[in-house]
Each structure stands twice: as C-alpha cells, then as structure tokens.
Design a protein around this motif. Structure first.
Motif, PDB file in Angstrom:
ATOM      1  N   ALA A   1       0.836  -1.209   0.000  1.00 41.49           N
ATOM      2  CA  ALA A   1       0.000   0.000   0.000  1.00 41.49           C
ATOM      3  C   ALA A   1       0.868   1.255   0.000  1.00 41.49           C
ATOM      4  CB  ALA A   1      -0.917  -0.013   1.214  1.00 41.49           C
ATOM      5  N   PHE A   2       1.947   1.254   0.783  1.00 42.40           N
ATOM      6  CA  PHE A   2       2.829   2.421   0.846  1.00 42.40           C
ATOM      7  C   PHE A   2       3.489   2.662  -0.512  1.00 42.40           C
ATOM      8  CE2 PHE A   2       7.157   4.105   1.878  1.00 42.40           C
ATOM      9  CZ  PHE A   2       6.753   5.395   2.226  1.00 42.40           C
ATOM     10  N   GLU A   3       3.953   1.608  -1.162  1.00 45.13           N
ATOM     11  CA  GLU A   3       4.609   1.776  -2.466  1.00 45.13           C
ATOM     12  C   GLU A   3       3.621   2.284  -3.512  1.00 45.13           C
ATOM     13  OE1 GLU A   3       6.143  -2.104  -3.128  1.00 45.13           O
ATOM     14  OE2 GLU A   3       7.893  -1.837  -1.804  1.00 45.13           O
ATOM     15  N   THR A   4       2.379   1.798  -3.465  1.00 47.70           N
ATOM     16  CA  THR A   4       1.366   2.267  -4.416  1.00 47.70           C
ATOM     17  C   THR A   4       1.027   3.732  -4.170  1.00 47.70           C
ATOM     18  OG1 THR A   4       0.432   0.032  -4.513  1.00 47.70           O
ATOM     19  CG2 THR A   4      -0.949   1.826  -5.309  1.00 47.70           C
ATOM     20  N   LEU A   5       0.895   4.091  -2.895  1.00 49.28           N
ATOM     21  CA  LEU A   5       0.609   5.486  -2.563  1.00 49.28           C
ATOM     22  C   LEU A   5       1.738   6.407  -3.000  1.00 49.28           C
ATOM     23  CD1 LEU A   5      -0.898   4.934   0.989  1.00 49.28           C
ATOM     24  CD2 LEU A   5      -2.134   5.800  -1.013  1.00 49.28           C
ATOM     25  N   LEU A   6       2.975   5.982  -2.870  1.00 55.20           N
ATOM     26  CA  LEU A   6       4.110   6.803  -3.317  1.00 55.20           C
ATOM     27  C   LEU A   6       4.083   7.018  -4.817  1.00 55.20           C
ATOM     28  CD1 LEU A   6       7.198   5.512  -1.263  1.00 55.20           C
ATOM     29  CD2 LEU A   6       6.118   7.769  -1.138  1.00 55.20           C
ATOM     30  N   ASP A   7       3.638   6.012  -5.562  1.00 56.17           N
ATOM     31  CA  ASP A   7       3.606   6.132  -7.028  1.00 56.17           C
ATOM     32  C   ASP A   7       2.519   7.087  -7.495  1.00 56.17           C
ATOM     33  OD1 ASP A   7       5.698   4.375  -7.286  1.00 56.17           O
ATOM     34  OD2 ASP A   7       4.419   2.609  -7.599  1.00 56.17           O
ATOM     35  N   ARG A   8       1.423   7.155  -6.753  1.00 58.30           N
ATOM     36  CA  ARG A   8       0.266   7.886  -7.261  1.00 58.30           C
ATOM     37  C   ARG A   8      -0.059   9.167  -6.500  1.00 58.30           C
ATOM     38  NH1 ARG A   8      -4.048   3.036  -8.126  1.00 58.30           N
ATOM     39  NH2 ARG A   8      -5.351   4.825  -8.785  1.00 58.30           N
ATOM     40  N   LEU A   9       0.563   9.383  -5.347  1.00 52.14           N
ATOM     41  CA  LEU A   9       0.332  10.588  -4.563  1.00 52.14           C
ATOM     42  C   LEU A   9       1.657  11.235  -4.209  1.00 52.14           C
ATOM     43  CD1 LEU A   9      -2.436   9.297  -2.097  1.00 52.14           C
ATOM     44  CD2 LEU A   9      -2.778  10.571  -4.232  1.00 52.14           C
ATOM     45  N   SER A  10       1.595  12.366  -3.566  1.00 51.88           N
ATOM     46  CA  SER A  10       2.815  13.036  -3.116  1.00 51.88           C
ATOM     47  C   SER A  10       3.405  12.252  -1.942  1.00 51.88           C
ATOM     48  CB  SER A  10       2.508  14.472  -2.694  1.00 51.88           C
ATOM     49  OG  SER A  10       1.658  14.482  -1.549  1.00 51.88           O
ATOM     50  N   ASP A  11       4.686  12.529  -1.672  1.00 54.80           N
ATOM     51  CA  ASP A  11       5.353  11.836  -0.562  1.00 54.80           C
ATOM     52  C   ASP A  11       4.651  12.107   0.760  1.00 54.80           C
ATOM     53  OD1 ASP A  11       7.107  10.988  -2.441  1.00 54.80           O
ATOM     54  OD2 ASP A  11       8.779  12.287  -1.820  1.00 54.80           O
ATOM     55  N   LYS A  12       4.229  13.337   0.962  1.00 54.04           N
ATOM     56  CA  LYS A  12       3.601  13.712   2.224  1.00 54.04           C
ATOM     57  C   LYS A  12       2.289  12.968   2.427  1.00 54.04           C
ATOM     58  CE  LYS A  12       2.178  17.734   4.937  1.00 54.04           C
ATOM     59  NZ  LYS A  12       2.102  19.229   4.974  1.00 54.04           N
ATOM     60  N   GLN A  13       1.456  12.923   1.363  1.00 49.50           N
ATOM     61  CA  GLN A  13       0.178  12.235   1.462  1.00 49.50           C
ATOM     62  C   GLN A  13       0.376  10.734   1.677  1.00 49.50           C
ATOM     63  OE1 GLN A  13      -1.386  13.857  -2.322  1.00 49.50           O
ATOM     64  NE2 GLN A  13      -3.203  14.491  -1.137  1.00 49.50           N
ATOM     65  N   ALA A  14       1.347  10.166   0.941  1.00 53.18           N
ATOM     66  CA  ALA A  14       1.597   8.721   1.049  1.00 53.18           C
ATOM     67  C   ALA A  14       2.022   8.350   2.463  1.00 53.18           C
ATOM     68  CB  ALA A  14       2.662   8.297   0.040  1.00 53.18           C
ATOM     69  N   CYS A  15       2.916   9.148   3.036  1.00 55.12           N
ATOM     70  CA  CYS A  15       3.387   8.851   4.393  1.00 55.12           C
ATOM     71  C   CYS A  15       2.264   8.996   5.406  1.00 55.12           C
ATOM     72  CB  CYS A  15       4.544   9.771   4.751  1.00 55.12           C
ATOM     73  SG  CYS A  15       6.067   9.437   3.832  1.00 55.12           S
ATOM     74  N   LYS A  16       1.457  10.061   5.260  1.00 55.86           N
ATOM     75  CA  LYS A  16       0.389  10.304   6.231  1.00 55.86           C
ATOM     76  C   LYS A  16      -0.655   9.188   6.200  1.00 55.86           C
ATOM     77  CE  LYS A  16      -2.960  13.768   7.764  1.00 55.86           C
ATOM     78  NZ  LYS A  16      -2.484  13.677   9.152  1.00 55.86           N
ATOM     79  N   ILE A  17      -1.070   8.768   4.996  1.00 59.69           N
ATOM     80  CA  ILE A  17      -2.084   7.719   4.888  1.00 59.69           C
ATOM     81  C   ILE A  17      -1.535   6.390   5.417  1.00 59.69           C
ATOM     82  CG2 ILE A  17      -3.458   6.364   3.264  1.00 59.69           C
ATOM     83  CD1 ILE A  17      -3.681   8.850   1.518  1.00 59.69           C
ATOM     84  N   THR A  18      -0.285   6.081   5.101  1.00 57.08           N
ATOM     85  CA  THR A  18       0.305   4.816   5.555  1.00 57.08           C
ATOM     86  C   THR A  18       0.403   4.779   7.067  1.00 57.08           C
ATOM     87  OG1 THR A  18       1.601   4.673   3.509  1.00 57.08           O
ATOM     88  CG2 THR A  18       2.291   3.289   5.347  1.00 57.08           C
ATOM     89  N   VAL A  19       0.828   5.878   7.665  1.00 58.75           N
ATOM     90  CA  VAL A  19       0.924   5.927   9.122  1.00 58.75           C
ATOM     91  C   VAL A  19      -0.457   5.773   9.741  1.00 58.75           C
ATOM     92  CG1 VAL A  19       1.467   7.421  11.083  1.00 58.75           C
ATOM     93  CG2 VAL A  19       3.051   7.258   9.151  1.00 58.75           C
ATOM     94  N   GLU A  20      -1.477   6.398   9.148  1.00 58.59           N
ATOM     95  CA  GLU A  20      -2.831   6.260   9.671  1.00 58.59           C
ATOM     96  C   GLU A  20      -3.340   4.826   9.542  1.00 58.59           C
ATOM     97  OE1 GLU A  20      -4.608   8.404  11.402  1.00 58.59           O
ATOM     98  OE2 GLU A  20      -2.869   9.728  11.327  1.00 58.59           O
ATOM     99  N   LEU A  21      -2.940   4.138   8.477  1.00 58.17           N
ATOM    100  CA  LEU A  21      -3.318   2.721   8.335  1.00 58.17           C
ATOM    101  C   LEU A  21      -2.706   1.887   9.460  1.00 58.17           C
ATOM    102  CD1 LEU A  21      -2.922   2.217   4.473  1.00 58.17           C
ATOM    103  CD2 LEU A  21      -5.065   2.296   5.777  1.00 58.17           C
ATOM    104  N   LEU A  22      -1.431   2.137   9.765  1.00 53.70           N
ATOM    105  CA  LEU A  22      -0.784   1.413  10.857  1.00 53.70           C
ATOM    106  C   LEU A  22      -1.430   1.745  12.197  1.00 53.70           C
ATOM    107  CD1 LEU A  22       2.966   1.799   9.781  1.00 53.70           C
ATOM    108  CD2 LEU A  22       1.575  -0.274   9.658  1.00 53.70           C
ATOM    109  N   ALA A  23      -1.783   3.030  12.377  1.00 58.91           N
ATOM    110  CA  ALA A  23      -2.433   3.430  13.622  1.00 58.91           C
ATOM    111  C   ALA A  23      -3.804   2.774  13.753  1.00 58.91           C
ATOM    112  CB  ALA A  23      -2.559   4.958  13.677  1.00 58.91           C
TER     113      ALA A  23
END
Length: 504
Positions: free
Chosen positions: A415-437
């Motif tokens: 999911a993190f790698e897909t988010l990095l490909d299609r969104l900005s770095d900031k958005q990808a990191c924020k969404i991934t961290v929220e998924l882990l949380a």
C-alpha cells in the motif's frame, strides 16, 4: 580325476593318510589316481610350489615412466591422488593410452603399501552404560528447509549417548554458541532423566569465534560450570580430528539421511511455522530412539540423577534504551515501548528470543534477530512501539532506517509503495501511518491487511475514512456512561436496623 589338477589340500591329505595306509588306499581316499600317488611318493613338492608364476602377456606400458617419473612425483607430493598423477603423465606423454589408468592406480597403491608414509590408526572403543554423552552441531542448509516460503538458515544441535544410541536434536537458528549448547544439552538431559559421567564436545572454537580473550575465558568457565551442575566431567576432542568424536559424527549423517527421506515422503520441504518443523524433527528422532528402547532403558539405570533445577542457558547483558526507542545488541536494533527510553534493561539472550527485565520485573519477550552474514546490521521492529510518535511525524517514514521492518505484513508495504507512485510523498506517508495506527487502535491488523489487498488488486487506493468507518466503533466516539452512586445514608439505615434486631 582325469583332466583336473591336484591341489595342495589333496596332496597334504594323501601324505597324512599314507602314514597309516597303503599307497592305493591313501590315493583313493584323497581322490587321486594310483599313478599320481606313486609320482608324489617320488617328489613331495606341493603343486603350488611346482607351478611357475605366469609372466606378462604383453609389454609393461609403464615400464619406462613409473620408476623414472611416477615414483619421484609420489615422493615429492605424498598426498597426491593417483588420478592427478595419471593426468600429469598423459600431459607429459600424449602417446600413453587412456586404458592404463587402472593399471597405474593399482601400481601406485602397491608402491604406497610398501614405501608410503605411516597412516593414523583409529582405535575402536568399548562403551559402558552411563559413561559418555556427546554433543555436536551440524549444518542443515543443504536440505533446503523453508518456513512459509522463506529459506531457513539453521543448524541442528545433536546429543547422543555412546552406549545406547539415545539421540536428541534441537533446531538452532543462530550459529554455534554456548547458549545453543546449554539449551540443547539441558533439554536432552531432562528428557532423558539423567546425566552421564562424561560429556564430550568439539573444541568449541566456532562457538567462541570473534571473541576476545576475556570473553573466551568466560565462555570456557561457563561451560565448566554447566557440566559441574550436572556432575559431568567435560572432555573435548582435538581440533580438526573428527573421528575422536566418531560416536556422534557418523550418526550426524544417518540422522540427516533419515530427515531427507522423511521430507521426500512428506512431499514438500516447506513448513507453516518453526514449531511445525521442530515437531517434524522430534518425531523422526523419537522413531529412531524407539529402535533402541531396551538399550536406552538399560542405560537410564546407570545415569547420574539430575539436580533439583536447570542451570542458566542464556547470556545476560545490560543495555540502555536510546532516544531512537530501542537498543542495539549483537548488531541488531530492537524497538521497545518509548516509556523505557533512558532506562537500563537486563536482557537474557536465548537462542531464539530475548527476555527483557527492569530490575527484577519481567517486561516482555522479543524475537531474537540475527545480523547478516556480510556483517550488516539488522532490525527487529514492532510498529506498536513507535506508532504514537510516528503519527506526530509521519514524514519520518519516508527515509526511516528500519522502514522495511516496520510493516507488519506485506500488504502494508504494498500500500505504501502504491501510494508513493500515485500521490505526493507527504500524502503517502500520512495515509500509511494512519493505516498502521488504525491496525493498532482497532486490533484489526490481519483483517485490515486483507481489505487492503482487495482494494489494491482492484486498482484503487485505500480510503482511510471509509476504513475507519468499516472498523468502527471509534474509541474516541464511544458514548460516555454516567453512573450514579447510591447514597451512603441507605447503608447506614440498613446497619441501624441490623443493630435493632440484635438487641431484640
């Protein structure tokens, strides 16, 4: 009889019978003709002594080179193989036939039997019940064992009683070490119910590799204390002399062959988890021990009784938790809850786990990690230990040193790698961290991973709001329940009424 040559045995029998019988009678009893008997009377030489040795039927192909070239080569390099000598002779003499290889090998073998160096003699031993137990490690990587599809780099600790053949095997995830030896040996002794008089191991050089002089001395002392605890006398075979440990070196091969056959019958070398593989090894060893049940029972009676308790089969190390939320031990970084930052922890280091203590209180158990064979450091990371701080600094995920070890399952990494490909770095990191949380707060790590896999397979991006709704209720939105406490005056009234009843 006509057409058959007489033998030395017939002639000796005839000469013995001739002492008591006439020539004709002795000849008949020895199956000889009368003419042959009279001939023997005149010449008592045995047939084997009369027969001339057969000479060569063709010229010796090695006559010109063996003494002149082969023998000097054998003297100069005593350990050289006959096939290497033959290849060298072919290089020097291309006209030499390939068909004389066996002739040269036999000639070299005969020459070495007469002129070769003395060889080491192996002295076979008589083993007594309850006298000797042996320990050694053997590498199992050649069998290609995998756990959930991942190759398992491991050794097998092997214990054996020399007299009865009792065996015990223990899967070791790291290399040879005192901890692995102590744990495996004690497991074997307590399963057996007694201890032999002597315990033999190799020189333990592999277990002490890369240790300084003080550490080696400490390991040697601990090994002596381990044996003393069970009243065993420690012995070691000379370094590099495997046959001195022959009572277990040979069974290594037999045990590995039994495991290899069992894997072929099983049809796969992959196991769901480590416990399944260990159970598989235990079953094989148990079947092998069952064949020697009577001898094992007889030897148990001759073993020394066990002490009241086991001794330590771990190493204890003191570490300090750094500001990174963990500590480094044996080239491996381990995360712990951030409330422990700045504290000193006592770590009991086992072969496959770490037990953490603060003072005398046990805190937790961590899976033990291993540094890479190249010497590169590794990490053992639990995202639950750092997720609360990571939510405050989600961009730290982008270049995090142990980012690959942070994800509890492959679906989160994907999911993190897909988010990095299609969104900005900031958005990808924020969404991934929220998924882990979300996985941590709602206790839905596996279920969330399954839902992420379906979403990514459909070519969509995870919707954190929809996922929060799906895995409701949100602890922050739970209703507040107000509880009204009963008045204490009611209890006083009950107490007064009780006193009145007692007075009446």
């Amino acid at each position: 009889m006509p057409g058959r040559h007489i033998t030395d045995h017939q002639m000796r029998l005839f000469m013995k019978l001739r002492q008591e019988h006439r020539v004709e009678v002795a000849a008949a009893k020895a199956s000889l003709s009368r003419a042959t008997a009279y001939r023997i009377e005149k010449n008592a030489q045995l047939p084997s002594q009369v027969k001339k040795p057969r000479g060569r039927r063709r010229p010796d192909p090695l006559a010109d080179i063996f003494d002149a070239e082969v023998v000097p080569l054998l003297k100069a390099a005593p350990g050289i193989r006959p096939v290497a000598v033959f290849d060298e002779m072919l290089r020097r003499h291309p006209e030499l036939s390939e068909g004389v290889r066996r002739t040269m090998e036999r000639r070299i073998r005969a020459w070495r039997a007469i002129n070769g160096d003395e060889q080491e003699v192996i002295f076979r031993q008589v083993h007594e019940p309850g006298r000797l137990g042996l320990s050694d490690f053997t590498n199992m990587n050649e069998l290609g064992i995998t756990i959930a599809g991942q190759p398992l780099d491991h050794l097998l600790y092997h214990f054996r009683l020399a007299y009865s053949g009792f065996e015990h095997a223990h899967v070791v995830l790291g290399g040879e070490s005192f901890v692995a030896l102590a744990e495996g040996l004690q497991n074997a002794l307590w399963f057996l119910g007694g201890a032999p008089l002597y315990h033999r191991s190799d020189s333990l050089s592999a277990a002490f590799r890369n240790l300084d002089a003080d550490a080696k001395e400490d390991q040697t002392r601990r090994y002596a204390e381990l044996c003393a605890h069970y009243r065993m006398t420690p012995t070691r075979n000379n370094k590099g002399i495997a046959h001195e440990n022959g009572a277990i070196e040979s069974p290594h091969g037999h045990l590995k062959n039994a495991i290899r056959d069992a894997l072929l019958l099983r049809g796969t070398r992959d196991f769901d988890d480590l416990d399944g593989y260990r159970g598989f090894i235990d079953e094989i060893v148990s079947r092998r021990n069952a064949r020697y049940g009577k001898r094992i029972d007889a030897e148990r009676a001759a073993l020394q009784p066990l002490p009241g308790t086991r001794t330590s089969d771990f190493e204890e190390v003191v570490v300090r938790v750094s500001r990174s939320g963990g500590f480094t031990l044996r080239k491996v970084f381990y995360t712990v809850p951030s409330r422990l930052i700045g504290h000193r922890l006592r770590v009991r280091l086992y072969d496959e786990r770490l037990d953490l203590f603060i003072g005398g209180t046990h805190l937790m158990t961590l899976q033990r990690g291993r540094a890479h064979a190249s010497g590169k450091h590794d990490q053992v990371v639990d995202y639950r230990h750092v997720i609360h701080s990571l939510r405050k600094k989600p961009m730290a995920l982008l270049q995090l040193v142990y980012r690959d070890k942070l994800f509890p399952r492959q679906e989160y990494r994907r999911a993190f790698e897909t988010l990095l490909d299609r969104l900005s770095d900031k958005q990808a990191c924020k969404i991934t961290v929220e998924l882990l949380a979300l996985a941590h707060d709602r206790g839905c790590e596996r279920e969330l991973a399954e839902r992420l896999a379906k979403t990514l397979d459909a070519g969509e991006l995870p919707d954190i709001i929809a996922l929060r709704t799906f895995f409701a209720p949100d602890p922050a939105q739970l209703p507040t329940v107000n509880v009204r406490l009963a008045s204490l005056q009611g209890y006083e009234a009950l107490i007064d009424a009780r006193h009145l009843e007692d007075a009446a």
